[in-house]
Design a protein around this motif. Structure first.
Motif, PDB file in Angstrom:
ATOM      1  N   TYR A 382       0.836  -1.204   0.000  1.00 12.39           N
ATOM      2  CA  TYR A 382       0.000   0.000   0.000  1.00 12.39           C
ATOM      3  C   TYR A 382       0.871   1.256   0.000  1.00 12.39           C
ATOM      4  O   TYR A 382       0.581   2.225  -0.718  1.00 12.39           O
ATOM      5  N   CYS A 416      -7.062   5.849  -2.625  1.00 11.90           N
ATOM      6  CA  CYS A 416      -6.190   4.665  -2.638  1.00 11.90           C
ATOM      7  C   CYS A 416      -6.241   3.953  -1.292  1.00 11.90           C
ATOM      8  O   CYS A 416      -5.912   4.528  -0.252  1.00 11.90           O
ATOM      9  N   GLN A 417      -6.658   2.693  -1.303  1.00 12.61           N
ATOM     10  CA  GLN A 417      -6.786   1.875  -0.107  1.00 12.61           C
ATOM     11  C   GLN A 417      -5.965   0.594  -0.287  1.00 12.61           C
ATOM     12  O   GLN A 417      -5.525   0.282  -1.387  1.00 12.61           O
ATOM     13  N   GLU A 422     -11.807  -1.997  -1.790  1.00 11.86           N
ATOM     14  CA  GLU A 422     -12.004  -0.782  -1.007  1.00 11.86           C
ATOM     15  C   GLU A 422     -11.672   0.451  -1.833  1.00 11.86           C
ATOM     16  O   GLU A 422     -12.324   1.491  -1.705  1.00 11.86           O
ATOM     17  N   THR A 423     -10.652   0.352  -2.690  1.00 12.55           N
ATOM     18  CA  THR A 423     -10.304   1.480  -3.550  1.00 12.55           C
ATOM     19  C   THR A 423     -11.432   1.771  -4.531  1.00 12.55           C
ATOM     20  O   THR A 423     -11.804   2.928  -4.748  1.00 12.55           O
ATOM     21  N   ARG A 426     -14.260   3.431  -2.642  1.00 11.96           N
ATOM     22  CA  ARG A 426     -13.934   4.814  -2.331  1.00 11.96           C
ATOM     23  C   ARG A 426     -13.985   5.703  -3.572  1.00 11.96           C
ATOM     24  O   ARG A 426     -14.352   6.881  -3.498  1.00 11.96           O
TER      25      ARG A 426
END
Length: 707
Positions: A382, A416-417, A422-423, A426
């Motif tokens: 990440y 950005c996750q 998740e990205t 988001r």
């Protein structure tokens, strides 16, 4: 205003911690923003407000002593971050190098613990604010002073309130846990009665709600440890530890399953009794919510009187049933009755009981740092992705000479996750919220054209942003967009003019984040699934062994048991989150969707049956015939099934549990009543699901070999 009205308003505020956070932010912003705007120093007021915003986002859940240390660290990191931007901004190559090192370093340091995670995120955020405000700043010295000063001012206000009510953070975290458990119990009530076609939806929802409960328990443990470190063996902490133990016990009972309840629902003779169980779960859910109210507002806890009546009525109703259904529902009633009694008498004096120990991370900071610095670590990847996003955004900003290009990097920071799913989630939330915020700004700006109107709208937007941040991110983005619009209007009168440009940069930044997580060391869930399954099976195996040990050797300090239970639930949650994430990945990466669903469902079912066995460990000794051999067979299947899913154990010949199931079925027939029969049924459920997991894991292994 009457005293009763004032007290009612105070309780309404205390009942919702997000409102208190929002109010703290608005008070701090009002004090720094309004005088500056009135005196014509809008840039100073807005910069201080951005410092308040970043400080609030970086706030840690610590005892006041720990909060002081965290605040000092926050101010220092904010100063270094913003000063570095001002110093390196004239030198693009140096700035790019500094941006890379600081972003990667802050993300890695954030993995050391919850306290560092908030502070390092705030430092990266302040760097982006400093870059965006550099063109408007009268001097390079202003932002490195104003941004940390705003955070310091907010931090002092928050610290003052915490010193006034030092137990508030513990009360809030425990209340969140009881609220999460209340939602879980309310959803589980839908199983009584239920149709088979409803099961998938209800159990999927229960798995997701279980994630929230376990996350709340972890957060409670962290805050309790923080207070314990600051206070030592303080007897004042014991009531909160007791509440935490109560929450764990109630969750274990709530997560337990004694039978396939949709099968019981098929018999119309059971419907009235099952409806009674559903109502009992609703009342237990209500009781948990009342405990949360008591923690947050100090309102007297009044145990629902309906529960005593329900227990009596259900005892009579279950007694009129017959056969296996009666025995299954007797176990369930015993389980729920214990939860009822635990809640009813949870405020009894603590007395001289020894404070229970909590799990602590005994590793040093250096040891924790080393675990982050490996390519297989999710946080390491990440950090690399976010660094790449920032470099790409900054490169485009320099290449195309985009004065407002910093919005790309700010968007990438929020979008950005660590995972693709998740990205992607988001991305849609951020873009949709920004578009809605621009539209709302176009409507509101003409209605409030004055400085006073813009200031009020900015403060209102900040309040709503923090109010929705935890449970409504899309709405929070709408309000932060309004906040930014008002900030630009106050500084330069160009809020509306920059909105279309900002929307374009938002799209670009979100796209960069999606590209990074899609192509730079992507963590596709189908690759993680075998390892997650192996961890889940081993976690359940260790939990099973801890339960049996608790039957044989009951201990007042059951830390080892609670650690095994925690690890099993965390592994189950990781599995559930992986399956949920897989559904949002590209179609070509959803190779194991059906296997993932089946195994996630079965593993959660196994954990539920283990929880049922654990919930009855205080009812008497273990009376199952040959239980050591039976338990050994079940453990061996779970261990070797876990090994089968890894490369090094792919060729292991796994046993099966058909003989165990036949033996248990025969023994159940020999003991038609009593505690032995109940324990045999619980063992049978555990063995049956373990055997199903074995077959499904074999199917998954064969599927992978053919790919």
């Amino acid at each position: 205003m009457s005293t009763n009205t004032t007290e009612a308003l105070s309780r309404a505020l205390r009942r919702y911690p997000d409102r208190i956070l929002s109010l703290k932010v608005v008070i701090a912003m009002s004090v720094v923003l309004v005088p500056c705007v009135l005196s014509g120093e809008a840039f100073v007021g807005v910069s201080l407000s951005l410092g308040v915003l970043a400080g609030a986002l970086s706030e840690t859940d610590d005892h006041p002593r720990g909060r002081i240390k965290a605040l000092l660290l926050t101010i220092a990191s904010f100063f270094v971050s913003s000063a570095s931007v001002e110093l390196l901004r004239p030198f693009p190559w140096l700035f790019a190098a500094g941006l890379s090192v600081s972003t990667f370093g802050f993300i890695i340091l954030g993995g050391l613990g919850e306290r560092y995670r908030g502070i390092t995120f705030g430092a990266i955020l302040v760097a982006q604010y400093a870059l965006l405000g550099a063109e408007s700043s009268p001097s390079p010295l202003w932002q490195p002073i104003l941004l940390p000063l705003g955070a310091l001012f907010y931090g002092l206000i928050s610290l003052g309130l915490l010193v006034h009510k030092p137990w508030r953070l513990l009360e809030e975290q425990l209340a969140r846990g009881f609220d999460a458990l209340s939602a879980y119990l309310a959803e589980k009530a839908l199983l009584f009665p239920s149709q088979e076609q409803e099961q998938a939806r209800i159990r999927h929802r229960l798995a997701m709600l279980n994630v929230e409960v376990v996350t709340s328990l972890e957060k409670c443990k962290e805050v309790l440890n923080s207070y314990g470190d600051a206070l030592g063996e303080d007897r004042q902490l014991l009531p909160f530890l007791e509440r935490f133990m109560l929450l764990q016990s109630l969750h274990e009972r709530a997560a337990s399953s004694h039978e396939r309840y949709e099968v019981l629902s098929r018999n119309t003779d059971n419907l009235q009794v099952l409806e009674g169980f559903g109502e009992m779960l609703h009342q237990l859910s209500h009781a948990c919510r009342l405990v949360a109210d008591n923690l947050l507002t100090g309102a007297m806890y009044r145990h629902p009187v309906a529960l005593d009546w329900l227990v009596s009525a259900l005892e009579q109703g279950v007694e009129q049933l017959y056969g296996d259904e009666k025995k299954a529902l007797q176990l369930l009633l015993h389980n729920l009755s214990r939860s009822h009694l635990s809640l009813k008498y949870h405020q009894a004096p603590v007395g001289s009981r020894i404070a229970p120990r909590l799990l602590r991370d005994s590793r040093s900071l250096i040891e924790r740092l080393k675990t982050q610095l490996t390519s297989s670590n999710a946080r390491f990847r990440y950090a690399l992705r976010l660094t790449a996003c920032f470099l790409a955004g900054y490169g485009l900003m320099q290449w195309l000479d985009l004065p407002m290009g910093g919005w790309m990097m700010l968007t990438s920071l929020f979008v950005c996750q660590p995972s693709y799913s998740e990205t992607r989630r988001r991305l849609f939330q951020r873009v949709g919220g920004t578009i809605a915020g621009v539209v709302a700004g176009m409507i509101c700006a003409p209605l409030l054209p004055t400085l006073a109107g813009q200031t009020l709208l900015m403060l209102a937007a900040a309040f709503m942003f923090f109010l929705k941040l935890r449970h409504g991110y899309s709405q929070a983005v709408v309000y932060i967009t309004l906040f930014v619009l008002c900030a630009f209007n106050l500084i330069s009168g160009t809020g509306m003019e920059v909105m279309p440009e900002r929307l374009g940069f938002t799209l670009a930044g979100a796209f960069l984040a999606l590209l990074a997580v899609r192509f730079l060391w992507p963590d596709w869930q189908y690759r993680r699934l075998p390892g997650l399954l192996s961890n889940a099976f081993l976690g359940n195996m260790n939990y099973f062994r801890a339960i049996l040990d608790a039957y044989v050797h009951p201990a007042e300090d059951d830390l080892d048991y609670r650690v095994a239970r925690r690890n099993a639930h965390k592994a189950d949650n990781d599995l559930a989150m992986s399956w949920r994430g897989m559904r949002l990945e590209p179609r070509s990466r959803r190779q194991l969707m059906e296997h993932a669903y089946n195994l996630t469902y079965l593993n959660h079912a196994l954990l539920s049956y283990l929880s049922a066995l654990a919930a009855h460990r205080d009812s008497g000794p273990l009376l199952v015939p040959d239980w050591e051999d039976l338990a050994g067979s079940i453990e061996r299947v779970l261990r070797q099934t876990a090994s089968m899913l890894t490369d090094d154990g792919a060729s292991v010949e796994t046993p099966h549990l058909e003989d165990v199931l036949l033996f248990l079925g025969d023994q159940i027939g020999r003991y038609p009543d009593g505690q032995v029969q109940q324990q045999l049924r619980l063992f049978f459920n555990v063995a049956d699901v373990s055997n199903k997991l074995l077959r499904e894991a074999r199917s998954l292994t064969e599927f992978n070999r053919t790919k």
